[in-house]
Motif scaffolding. Sequence first.
Motif, PDB file in Angstrom:
ATOM      1  N   ARG A 269       0.888  -1.256  -0.098  1.00 24.84           N
ATOM      2  CA  ARG A 269       0.110   0.052  -0.252  1.00 24.84           C
ATOM      3  C   ARG A 269       0.778   1.242  -0.092  1.00 24.84           C
ATOM      4  O   ARG A 269       0.431   2.254  -0.514  1.00 24.84           O
ATOM      5  N   MET A 270       1.997   1.212   0.534  1.00 22.28           N
ATOM      6  CA  MET A 270       2.874   2.341   0.682  1.00 22.28           C
ATOM      7  C   MET A 270       3.672   2.718  -0.545  1.00 22.28           C
ATOM      8  O   MET A 270       4.404   3.652  -0.627  1.00 22.28           O
ATOM      9  N   GLY A 271       3.521   1.542  -1.617  1.00 17.74           N
ATOM     10  CA  GLY A 271       4.064   1.863  -2.825  1.00 17.74           C
ATOM     11  C   GLY A 271       5.238   0.913  -3.369  1.00 17.74           C
ATOM     12  O   GLY A 271       5.656   0.958  -4.295  1.00 17.74           O
ATOM     13  N   LEU A 272       5.615  -0.211  -2.260  1.00 20.40           N
ATOM     14  CA  LEU A 272       6.515  -1.262  -3.053  1.00 20.40           C
ATOM     15  C   LEU A 272       5.834  -1.932  -3.736  1.00 20.40           C
ATOM     16  O   LEU A 272       4.714  -2.249  -3.731  1.00 20.40           O
ATOM     17  N   PRO A 273       6.437  -2.344  -5.154  1.00 24.37           N
ATOM     18  CA  PRO A 273       5.717  -3.112  -6.062  1.00 24.37           C
ATOM     19  C   PRO A 273       5.759  -4.593  -5.943  1.00 24.37           C
ATOM     20  O   PRO A 273       6.604  -5.371  -6.369  1.00 24.37           O
ATOM     21  N   VAL A 274       4.786  -5.162  -5.123  1.00 25.95           N
ATOM     22  CA  VAL A 274       4.659  -6.460  -4.618  1.00 25.95           C
ATOM     23  C   VAL A 274       3.780  -7.147  -5.661  1.00 25.95           C
ATOM     24  O   VAL A 274       2.511  -6.711  -5.694  1.00 25.95           O
ATOM     25  N   ASP A 275       4.309  -8.278  -6.448  1.00 26.67           N
ATOM     26  CA  ASP A 275       3.279  -8.894  -7.137  1.00 26.67           C
ATOM     27  C   ASP A 275       2.741  -9.932  -6.512  1.00 26.67           C
ATOM     28  O   ASP A 275       1.298 -10.171  -6.710  1.00 26.67           O
ATOM     29  N   GLN A 276       3.267 -10.657  -5.633  1.00 23.18           N
ATOM     30  CA  GLN A 276       2.365 -11.813  -4.775  1.00 23.18           C
ATOM     31  C   GLN A 276       2.937 -11.668  -3.362  1.00 23.18           C
ATOM     32  O   GLN A 276       3.944 -11.520  -3.047  1.00 23.18           O
ATOM     33  N   LEU A 277       1.832 -11.925  -2.379  1.00 17.47           N
ATOM     34  CA  LEU A 277       2.044 -12.208  -0.980  1.00 17.47           C
ATOM     35  C   LEU A 277       1.350 -13.756  -0.734  1.00 17.47           C
ATOM     36  O   LEU A 277       0.121 -13.810  -1.096  1.00 17.47           O
ATOM     37  N   VAL A 278       2.223 -14.355  -0.320  1.00 20.38           N
ATOM     38  CA  VAL A 278       1.741 -15.892  -0.333  1.00 20.38           C
ATOM     39  C   VAL A 278       1.596 -16.263   1.163  1.00 20.38           C
ATOM     40  O   VAL A 278       2.868 -16.179   1.989  1.00 20.38           O
ATOM     41  N   ILE A 279       0.533 -16.713   1.584  1.00 18.06           N
ATOM     42  CA  ILE A 279       0.240 -17.175   3.119  1.00 18.06           C
ATOM     43  C   ILE A 279       0.584 -18.405   3.233  1.00 18.06           C
ATOM     44  O   ILE A 279      -0.073 -19.420   2.480  1.00 18.06           O
ATOM     45  N   ALA A 280       1.583 -18.925   3.837  1.00 17.03           N
ATOM     46  CA  ALA A 280       1.965 -20.121   3.866  1.00 17.03           C
ATOM     47  C   ALA A 280       1.642 -20.608   5.445  1.00 17.03           C
ATOM     48  O   ALA A 280       2.167 -20.088   6.449  1.00 17.03           O
ATOM     49  N   THR A 281       0.629 -21.750   5.231  1.00 18.05           N
ATOM     50  CA  THR A 281       0.220 -22.328   6.784  1.00 18.05           C
ATOM     51  C   THR A 281       0.460 -23.650   6.894  1.00 18.05           C
ATOM     52  O   THR A 281       0.899 -24.577   5.899  1.00 18.05           O
ATOM     53  N   ASN A 282       0.699 -24.263   8.218  1.00 11.66           N
ATOM     54  CA  ASN A 282       0.675 -25.692   8.609  1.00 11.66           C
ATOM     55  C   ASN A 282      -0.586 -26.234   8.500  1.00 11.66           C
ATOM     56  O   ASN A 282      -1.564 -26.005   7.935  1.00 11.66           O
ATOM     57  N   SER A 283      -0.698 -27.298   9.261  1.00 11.60           N
ATOM     58  CA  SER A 283      -2.086 -28.054   9.198  1.00 11.60           C
ATOM     59  C   SER A 283      -2.956 -27.353  10.061  1.00 11.60           C
ATOM     60  O   SER A 283      -4.227 -27.501   9.639  1.00 11.60           O
ATOM     61  N   ASN A 284      -2.807 -26.330  10.645  1.00 11.57           N
ATOM     62  CA  ASN A 284      -3.662 -25.445  11.517  1.00 11.57           C
ATOM     63  C   ASN A 284      -3.902 -24.260  10.275  1.00 11.57           C
ATOM     64  O   ASN A 284      -3.347 -23.323  10.427  1.00 11.57           O
ATOM     65  N   ASP A 285      -4.820 -24.300   9.319  1.00  9.35           N
ATOM     66  CA  ASP A 285      -4.702 -23.729   8.063  1.00  9.35           C
ATOM     67  C   ASP A 285      -6.082 -22.975   7.647  1.00  9.35           C
ATOM     68  O   ASP A 285      -6.487 -22.756   6.809  1.00  9.35           O
ATOM     69  N   ILE A 286      -6.620 -22.498   9.019  1.00 13.65           N
ATOM     70  CA  ILE A 286      -7.728 -21.667   8.745  1.00 13.65           C
ATOM     71  C   ILE A 286      -7.442 -20.487   7.856  1.00 13.65           C
ATOM     72  O   ILE A 286      -8.586 -19.947   7.081  1.00 13.65           O
TER      73      ILE A 286
END
Length: 465
Positions: A269-286
């Motif tokens: 939001r501040m201006g960094l050109p982020v293509d992907q943000l990946v949420i990586a979870t274990n078995s507690n995968d809500i």
Amino acid sequence: MKYVSTRGQAPALEFEDVVLTGLASDGGLYVPQSIPEFSKEEIASWAGLSYQELALKIMSPFVAGSIPEADLKDLIDRSYATFRHDAIVPLVQTGHNEWIMELFQGPTLAFKDIALQFLGNLLDYVLKKRDQKVVIMGATSGDTGSAAIEGCRHCDNVDIFILHPYQRVSEVQRRQMTTVIENNVHNIAMKGNFDDCQNLVKTSFADQSFLPEGRQLAAVNSINWARIMAQIVYYFYCGLALGAPSRPVSFSVPTGNFGDIFAGYIAKRMGLPVDQLVIATNSNDILHRCISDNDHSKKALEHTLSPSMDIMVSSNFERMLFELHGRDGAKVAQLMEDFKSGEMTLGEAELAEARKLFSSYRLDDDAMVDVIRDVYEKTEYLLDPHTAIGVEAARKTRRSKDVPMICLATAHPAKFPEAVKKAGQTEDPALPHHMADLFEREEKYEVLDHDAEAVRSFVAGNCRA
């Protein structure tokens, strides 16, 4: 800069008040009234700055009107003087355009040091200025506790009480907390899981009548905005190192309480050109279930080899809900009420926006161990279990190999010898020399039942006069 609650009913506060308040009076979390934005040209001009110099640029708008720049610079410089690597968050390449951001170069070998070394100095600064004493009460799934204790152990105006789930953190994680023998440091091993610890802390903030007169609770968990603010910096630092803003970058984040990846969202939001943000979870995968299937229902918490992610109630996801719903506090308050009953559903528009912003992936213990083994065999680089989940999530969800993928290494592998041994290592990974005698140090902690009154009585009875 003013701060508002995600539930819309609490008064707006200045930065210093937000640091000391923790949860808002309406139960919400504080966020900036507006998100600062930087131009591409301004971001480009920061190439080559040291981590500390960049931190001053990123943090300054968030503390405007509260902390003079010279004081903020001093806080930043003192906070990162304790790190073992001059880069603070060095990058290591493990594949084609695949990078590991080492966030474990601080004193307790976990990413929490980045924010909590700063927060400890910040609390000391604010409390001395106000001649005020506070009680820190925090919950940890493994790493927050030791980092908070290390950041606050020398604070004259702070008594700190950290709850961890009894026998559900690694031995290294426990000992990093319980071997700090200071008269203002108290560890509580509470029978239950992390969510039980976190819930008890949250309800204690809502009713602080159990505290001695003149004291208030302060938060060190990632509900405290100052932690999110400090974490935004390393997204910019590593993005700049790999060519931003003239090229986009992506990040894969081992995710439990959602604070770390929310900092990445704010960086975008501040201006960094982020293509992907990946949420990586274990078995507690809500969080993965929420993004992939719109299923944000509570399930039984599993005890895994990546215990810092054994979380079913991700506190900072409320901040993301606030943004997804156009900063509608009433709507967020209703969603959180729905979630109390066990289930919460996003609307179609909000779910579509979440899927634009985030990819997600889930990995169980067996698959995670395979990743540690595979990466070590190919590169001789040893991942901790949380980082391994982030690496595999990145590989499975990556949209473009032309965009650098930065995987956040949230802890040193020495903190999780069980997972490392399952991956085929014959010996425990060595602790850094400053921690080599950890298993010989005296421990001090209290084992308590999952009983709110017993915990609060212990806290009240152990505050210094």
